[in-house]
Motif scaffolding. Sequence first.
Motif, mmCIF file in Angstrom:
data_model
loop_
_atom_site.group_PDB
_atom_site.id
_atom_site.type_symbol
_atom_site.label_atom_id
_atom_site.label_comp_id
_atom_site.label_asym_id
_atom_site.label_seq_id
_atom_site.Cartn_x
_atom_site.Cartn_y
_atom_site.Cartn_z
ATOM 1 N N MET A 1 0.829 -1.202 0.000
ATOM 2 C CA MET A 1 0.000 0.000 0.000
ATOM 3 C C MET A 1 0.863 1.252 0.000
ATOM 4 O O MET A 1 0.593 2.207 -0.736
ATOM 5 N N VAL A 2 1.903 1.242 0.840
ATOM 6 C CA VAL A 2 2.817 2.391 0.907
ATOM 7 C C VAL A 2 3.498 2.612 -0.436
ATOM 8 O O VAL A 2 3.580 3.743 -0.934
ATOM 9 N N GLU A 3 3.943 1.521 -1.039
ATOM 10 C CA GLU A 3 4.617 1.613 -2.333
ATOM 11 C C GLU A 3 3.691 2.181 -3.399
ATOM 12 O O GLU A 3 4.135 2.897 -4.315
ATOM 13 N N ALA A 4 2.400 1.891 -3.265
ATOM 14 C CA ALA A 4 1.419 2.394 -4.243
ATOM 15 C C ALA A 4 1.049 3.849 -4.001
ATOM 16 O O ALA A 4 0.291 4.433 -4.777
ATOM 17 N N GLY A 5 1.564 4.436 -2.917
ATOM 18 C CA GLY A 5 1.296 5.846 -2.660
ATOM 19 C C GLY A 5 0.165 6.118 -1.695
ATOM 20 O O GLY A 5 -0.273 7.266 -1.545
ATOM 21 N N ILE A 6 -0.334 5.085 -1.025
ATOM 22 C CA ILE A 6 -1.377 5.286 -0.022
ATOM 23 C C ILE A 6 -0.729 5.872 1.230
ATOM 24 O O ILE A 6 0.292 5.374 1.705
ATOM 25 N N SER A 7 -1.300 6.930 1.761
ATOM 26 C CA SER A 7 -0.656 7.683 2.832
ATOM 27 C C SER A 7 -0.701 6.949 4.167
ATOM 28 O O SER A 7 -1.556 6.083 4.403
ATOM 29 N N LYS A 8 0.201 7.336 5.044
ATOM 30 C CA LYS A 8 0.232 6.758 6.392
ATOM 31 C C LYS A 8 -1.055 7.068 7.138
ATOM 32 O O LYS A 8 -1.547 6.246 7.910
ATOM 33 N N GLN A 9 -1.626 8.253 6.908
ATOM 34 C CA GLN A 9 -2.883 8.609 7.574
ATOM 35 C C GLN A 9 -4.028 7.722 7.096
ATOM 36 O O GLN A 9 -4.847 7.262 7.905
ATOM 37 N N ASP A 10 -4.096 7.456 5.801
ATOM 38 C CA ASP A 10 -5.136 6.561 5.296
ATOM 39 C C ASP A 10 -4.976 5.159 5.889
ATOM 40 O O ASP A 10 -5.963 4.511 6.268
ATOM 41 N N ILE A 11 -3.745 4.687 5.965
ATOM 42 C CA ILE A 11 -3.482 3.361 6.541
ATOM 43 C C ILE A 11 -3.847 3.346 8.021
ATOM 44 O O ILE A 11 -4.451 2.389 8.514
ATOM 45 N N ARG A 12 -3.516 4.432 8.721
ATOM 46 C CA ARG A 12 -3.881 4.520 10.144
ATOM 47 C C ARG A 12 -5.393 4.508 10.313
ATOM 48 O O ARG A 12 -5.928 3.882 11.238
ATOM 49 N N ASN A 13 -6.101 5.189 9.418
ATOM 50 C CA ASN A 13 -7.567 5.136 9.469
ATOM 51 C C ASN A 13 -8.063 3.702 9.384
ATOM 52 O O ASN A 13 -8.898 3.258 10.182
ATOM 53 N N MET A 14 -7.540 2.964 8.421
ATOM 54 C CA MET A 14 -8.038 1.625 8.128
ATOM 55 C C MET A 14 -7.633 0.581 9.161
ATOM 56 O O MET A 14 -8.292 -0.454 9.286
ATOM 57 N N THR A 15 -6.568 0.834 9.891
ATOM 58 C CA THR A 15 -6.072 -0.156 10.857
ATOM 59 C C THR A 15 -6.300 0.231 12.311
ATOM 60 O O THR A 15 -6.252 -0.645 13.191
ATOM 61 N N GLU A 16 -6.546 1.521 12.575
ATOM 62 C CA GLU A 16 -6.678 1.956 13.968
ATOM 63 C C GLU A 16 -7.904 2.832 14.225
ATOM 64 O O GLU A 16 -8.736 2.512 15.070
ATOM 65 N N SER A 17 -8.005 3.948 13.523
ATOM 66 C CA SER A 17 -8.982 4.978 13.883
ATOM 67 C C SER A 17 -10.429 4.568 13.613
ATOM 68 O O SER A 17 -11.323 4.837 14.429
ATOM 69 N N ASN A 18 -10.679 3.948 12.479
ATOM 70 C CA ASN A 18 -12.067 3.684 12.073
ATOM 71 C C ASN A 18 -12.780 2.751 13.043
ATOM 72 O O ASN A 18 -13.932 2.979 13.410
ATOM 73 N N ILE A 19 -12.103 1.686 13.445
ATOM 74 C CA ILE A 19 -12.757 0.729 14.339
ATOM 75 C C ILE A 19 -13.022 1.365 15.700
ATOM 76 O O ILE A 19 -14.020 1.050 16.363
ATOM 77 N N ARG A 20 -12.160 2.285 16.122
ATOM 78 C CA ARG A 20 -12.423 2.986 17.381
ATOM 79 C C ARG A 20 -13.694 3.830 17.274
ATOM 80 O O ARG A 20 -14.505 3.885 18.205
ATOM 81 N N ARG A 21 -13.848 4.513 16.139
ATOM 82 C CA ARG A 21 -15.063 5.312 15.942
ATOM 83 C C ARG A 21 -16.299 4.422 15.970
ATOM 84 O O ARG A 21 -17.301 4.727 16.629
ATOM 85 N N ILE A 22 -16.228 3.308 15.271
ATOM 86 C CA ILE A 22 -17.388 2.430 15.144
ATOM 87 C C ILE A 22 -17.753 1.792 16.482
ATOM 88 O O ILE A 22 -18.927 1.718 16.856
ATOM 89 N N LEU A 23 -16.739 1.359 17.214
ATOM 90 C CA LEU A 23 -16.984 0.685 18.488
ATOM 91 C C LEU A 23 -17.247 1.654 19.636
ATOM 92 O O LEU A 23 -18.054 1.388 20.516
ATOM 93 N N LEU A 24 -16.537 2.777 19.604
ATOM 94 C CA LEU A 24 -16.573 3.680 20.759
ATOM 95 C C LEU A 24 -17.237 5.002 20.472
ATOM 96 O O LEU A 24 -17.265 5.878 21.337
ATOM 97 N N GLN A 25 -17.746 5.179 19.243
ATOM 98 C CA GLN A 25 -18.411 6.430 18.847
ATOM 99 C C GLN A 25 -17.449 7.615 18.900
ATOM 100 O O GLN A 25 -17.861 8.746 19.170
ATOM 101 N N GLU A 26 -16.161 7.346 18.684
ATOM 102 C CA GLU A 26 -15.210 8.456 18.621
ATOM 103 C C GLU A 26 -15.342 9.145 17.258
ATOM 104 O O GLU A 26 -15.493 8.485 16.226
ATOM 105 N N GLU A 27 -15.249 10.451 17.264
ATOM 106 C CA GLU A 27 -15.334 11.194 16.021
ATOM 107 C C GLU A 27 -13.985 11.174 15.306
ATOM 108 O O GLU A 27 -12.944 11.214 15.930
ATOM 109 N N ARG A 28 -14.034 11.134 13.999
ATOM 110 C CA ARG A 28 -12.797 11.164 13.229
ATOM 111 C C ARG A 28 -12.345 12.606 13.036
ATOM 112 O O ARG A 28 -13.105 13.546 13.203
#
Length: 294
Positions: free
Chosen positions: A267-294
């Motif tokens: 993904m990194v090699e393809a130009g996908i940003s660290k922030q996008d990767i962090r969203n997909m691996t860390e931030s999004n599930i926290r929002r969904i489970l804990l109602q945290e805002e992005r």
Amino acid sequence: MLKPGITYSHEHIAIDLSGIKNTDDTRLDCMEETVREFKDLYEKGVRNVIELTNRGMGRDVAYMNEVSQLTGISVICSTGFYKEPFFPEEVYSLTEEELTSLMVKEIEVGIEDTGVKAGIIGEIGSSVDKFEESELKVFRAAIEAQIKTGRPLITHTSLGTMALEQVEMFRNRNMDLDKVIISHVDLSGNAEYILSIIRTGVNVAFDTIGKENYQPDDLRVEMLKKICEEGLSHKVLLSMDITRKSNFRYKGGIGYAYLLDVFIPKMVEAGISKQDIRNMTESNIRRILLQEER
């Protein structure tokens, strides 16, 4: 409890589909190897695993707890019923209301006598290109359980099909679509189709990563890049859905760490940003489970 760090959003630690699949490969009872691989995941930043083995799939909460205690990775257990032909007898003998009550009890009171409360409803599945009547029954019961408890609902799509039809059921009951995760959309191989699912308001999971017998990972990366370019990485989750001993490294498989060691570097090699990767691996599930805002 969801810990800060990477979350694998769709996995199985203890599962037994061998009766239907007719192979011992689909019985995960390799505790020592699971612990070894999970300790490796912990060293690489993984802190949580969403465990989607539910009623009738060989769920073993004590086994999951032991893996968690030995590795430090938090395991979020699930309630619900999978899909045809894996349903237990109770799906057919109980009413929708009784199925809903079972799920609500496992969320609010606990699973069996373990004292562990389910944190997720799922994975609730549909068949390839259709709903079986029993699957519709389970979907209706699961929707009511979601509305009653507010817990996220994770669905299974067979080869990525029936996602929009699932969404229509959720819309008809005015569910909060941000509490829904539709799994296995990467198996469709169709970025435009996946974008149409995301635009309904639900979340989607690319969670068969490494299963190149279904789709090449290069295509998965290409589809993810397009989603990120559309500014929608906040609606995507990543995982591997390991269900076979042959997926483990000791059997010559890719292992749980493939997502971190091989796929994310692609993904990194393809130009996908660290922030996008962090969203997909860390931030999004926290929002969904804990109602945290992005």
